[in-house]
Design an enzyme around this catalytic site. Structure first.
Site, short mmCIF file in Angstrom:
data_model
loop_
_atom_site.label_atom_id
_atom_site.label_comp_id
_atom_site.label_asym_id
_atom_site.label_seq_id
_atom_site.Cartn_x
_atom_site.Cartn_y
_atom_site.Cartn_z
CE LYS A 80 -4.47 0.93 0.36
NZ LYS A 80 -5.58 0.21 -0.27
N GLY A 180 -24.01 3.79 2.37
CA GLY A 180 -23.11 4.39 1.38
C GLY A 180 -23.43 3.91 -0.03
N GLY A 182 -22.13 5.06 -3.04
CA GLY A 182 -21.19 5.63 -3.99
C GLY A 182 -21.01 4.63 -5.12
CG ASN A 183 -17.71 3.53 -8.50
OD1 ASN A 183 -18.61 3.20 -9.27
ND2 ASN A 183 -16.46 3.66 -8.87
CB VAL A 184 -18.69 -0.43 -4.18
CG1 VAL A 184 -19.01 -1.90 -3.97
CG2 VAL A 184 -17.27 -0.27 -4.64
P1 NAD Z 1 -17.17 6.03 -3.01
O1 NAD Z 1 -16.40 7.17 -2.46
O2 NAD Z 1 -17.57 6.05 -4.46
O3 NAD Z 1 -18.51 5.80 -2.14
C1 NAD Z 1 -18.56 5.90 -0.77
C2 NAD Z 1 -19.90 6.55 -0.43
O4 NAD Z 1 -20.10 6.49 0.98
C3 NAD Z 1 -19.99 8.01 -0.85
O5 NAD Z 1 -21.18 8.23 -1.56
C4 NAD Z 1 -19.97 8.75 0.49
O6 NAD Z 1 -20.71 9.96 0.44
C5 NAD Z 1 -20.62 7.75 1.40
N1 NAD Z 1 -20.33 7.89 2.83
C6 NAD Z 1 -19.18 8.26 3.43
N2 NAD Z 1 -19.30 8.20 4.76
C7 NAD Z 1 -20.56 7.76 5.01
C8 NAD Z 1 -21.27 7.46 6.19
N3 NAD Z 1 -20.72 7.58 7.39
N4 NAD Z 1 -22.55 7.02 6.07
C9 NAD Z 1 -23.11 6.87 4.86
N5 NAD Z 1 -22.48 7.14 3.71
C10 NAD Z 1 -21.22 7.57 3.78
O7 NAD Z 1 -16.30 4.72 -2.70
P2 NAD Z 1 -16.47 3.27 -3.32
O8 NAD Z 1 -15.49 3.08 -4.41
O9 NAD Z 1 -17.91 3.01 -3.56
O10 NAD Z 1 -15.98 2.36 -2.11
C11 NAD Z 1 -16.81 2.15 -0.97
C12 NAD Z 1 -16.03 1.37 0.06
O11 NAD Z 1 -15.59 0.12 -0.48
C13 NAD Z 1 -14.75 2.07 0.56
O12 NAD Z 1 -14.56 1.74 1.92
C14 NAD Z 1 -13.65 1.42 -0.27
O13 NAD Z 1 -12.40 1.48 0.38
C15 NAD Z 1 -14.18 0.00 -0.38
N6 NAD Z 1 -13.67 -0.73 -1.54
C16 NAD Z 1 -13.91 -0.25 -2.79
C17 NAD Z 1 -13.45 -0.97 -3.88
C18 NAD Z 1 -13.70 -0.50 -5.29
O14 NAD Z 1 -13.57 -1.31 -6.22
N7 NAD Z 1 -14.09 0.75 -5.49
C19 NAD Z 1 -12.73 -2.17 -3.70
C20 NAD Z 1 -12.52 -2.64 -2.39
C21 NAD Z 1 -13.00 -1.90 -1.31
#
Ligand code: NAD
Length: 358
Positions: A80, A180, A182-184
């Site tokens: 990392k 949450g 967001g993307n995932v």
């Molecule tokens: P993202 O930033 O697109 O989405 C995260 C969402 O959570 C955002 O919409 C944000 O506003 C919201 N959020 C933040 N704090 C919050 C809270 N306390 N309560 C409710 N909503 C809240 O990120 P992502 O890519 O969707 O990833 C989400 C999680 O999954 C992260 O922890 C990331 O590390 C993990 N992850 C993502 C991937 C990937 O492929 N993108 C892979 C492994 C792990």
């Protein structure tokens, strides 16, 4: 405190401190293990309030990547990198190029990908200085955004959890609370809707909550209310540490499985969930689908292999659930044990290789 005596130091193979003030680059690269292959892990850019916080994060996250790669059974180790700074104001092209050079100097032992505060466009800039870059856009020669595969993997974990808790993995009519979107989280919501699930969602960023509510025909609640929603499944897809001694007693769900990293505030939380009879699928297994996609990109394996490999997360979850029951462990402990054994086996195999001189 020295790195060697740091409580999160876990025989990391290499920890490099980066200080290049002329480019605004202050950061750390941690290579936890290359026993199973080069150490892949994202570059996180975050305004850490202290160097100690940055060091703690990079040591913990790099070890987590070793475990995740081992459980996804991809030929990669764990690493990392962290850059200390605000990605909205401090991230410059010069900083990224300098970071790329430092990664290149590690000679391929560390492979970078995107993480919080970095994105596929940044990977393209890093790629101008290092070959050791993954998770790129198709236009840059990559296999694209890993989030849809992360969501597909999380769905497999949810199904394994439902089958274990309920005796059936059917999601039709089941209520899933997504923290949450967001993307995932939004990708996961789409998959769950296809399975006939009903969704309750929350997001601290209002536009994301509104867009997801409309698309997914979901009910929205305030972020603090999501824990106590009457649901079959609670899916943390926001930030780490949301499962803690304050929130766990409020959960009504039978299954916890989602994409967020480091969901448990501390190991005691795994025991608290088990004590309440809640089936917890460890985060780094449930969210390993994105790593499978990035690993395929790195090794240029057939992209058609990615989806079946991600679907296999279901059987990995079943193995963890079975071993936890057999050995009287929490699921988090069982997952760690499997990962540690796989890394130890790879290390032993490497040590047994005949030494070559000259
Ligand atoms: P993202 O930033 O697109 O989405 C995260 C969402 O959570 C955002 O919409 C944000 O506003 C919201 N959020 C933040 N704090 C919050 C809270 N306390 N309560 C409710 N909503 C809240 O990120 P992502 O890519 O969707 O990833 C989400 C999680 O999954 C992260 O922890 C990331 O590390 C993990 N992850 C993502 C991937 C990937 O492929 N993108 C892979 C492994 C792990």
């Amino acid at each position: 405190m020295s790195v060697f005596s740091h409580p999160d130091f876990d025989d990391h193979e290499e920890v490099s401190f980066l200080r290049e003030p002329e480019f605004g680059l202050f950061g750390i690269i941690a290579v936890h293990s290359t026993a199973r292959g080069p150490a892949l892990g994202g570059c996180r850019m975050f305004p850490y309030t202290s160097e100690a916080d940055a060091l703690k994060d990079v040591l913990r996250l790099s070890r987590g990547m070793t475990y995740k790669a081992a459980l996804m059974d991809v030929p990669l180790g764990g690493g990392k990198s962290v850059v200390i700074g605000d990605p909205h104001t401090d991230k410059t092209r010069e900083l990224l190029l300098a970071m790329g050079e430092r990664i290149e100097r590690l000679g391929g032992r560390y492979i970078v990908g995107e993480d919080i505060g970095t994105n596929p466009y940044d990977m393209a800039i890093l790629g101008q200085r290092t070959r050791a870059v993954s998770c790129r856009r198709p236009e840059d020669g990559g296999y694209g955004d890993p989030a849809p595969m992360t969501a597909l993997g999380a769905l497999q974990a949810i199904k394994a959890g439902m089958a274990h808790a309920r005796g059936s993995d059917a999601l039709k009519g089941a209520i899933v609370a997504i923290q949450g979107v967001g993307n995932v989280g939004r990708n996961l919501g789409r998959l769950l809707r296809q399975e006939g699930a009903e969704l309750v969602i929350c997001d601290t960023h209002r536009p994301n909550a509104d867009a997801a509510r409309e698309e997914l025909q979901a009910r929205t609640v305030d972020p603090e209310e999501i824990y106590s929603v009457e649901a079959e499944v609670f899916a943390p897809c926001a930030v780490g540490g949301t499962l803690n001694m304050d929130t766990i007693p409020r959960l009504r769900a039978r299954v916890v499985a989602g994409a967020a990293n480091n969901q448990l505030a501390d190991p005691d939380c795994g025991r608290a969930l088990a004590k309440r009879g809640i089936v917890y699928l460890p985060d780094y297994v449930a969210n390993g689908g994105g790593l499978i996609s990035c690993a395929a990109e790195w090794y240029r394996t057939d992209p058609a292999r990615i989806e079946p490999d991600v679907r296999a997360i279901r059987s990995t979850c079943e193995q963890i659930l079975a071993e936890a029951v057999e050995q009287g462990l929490t699921t988090a402990e069982a997952a760690d044990r499997i990962a540690q054994n796989r890394v130890a086996e790879a290390r032993t195999a490497r040590e047994l290789l005949p030494a070559t001189l000259g």
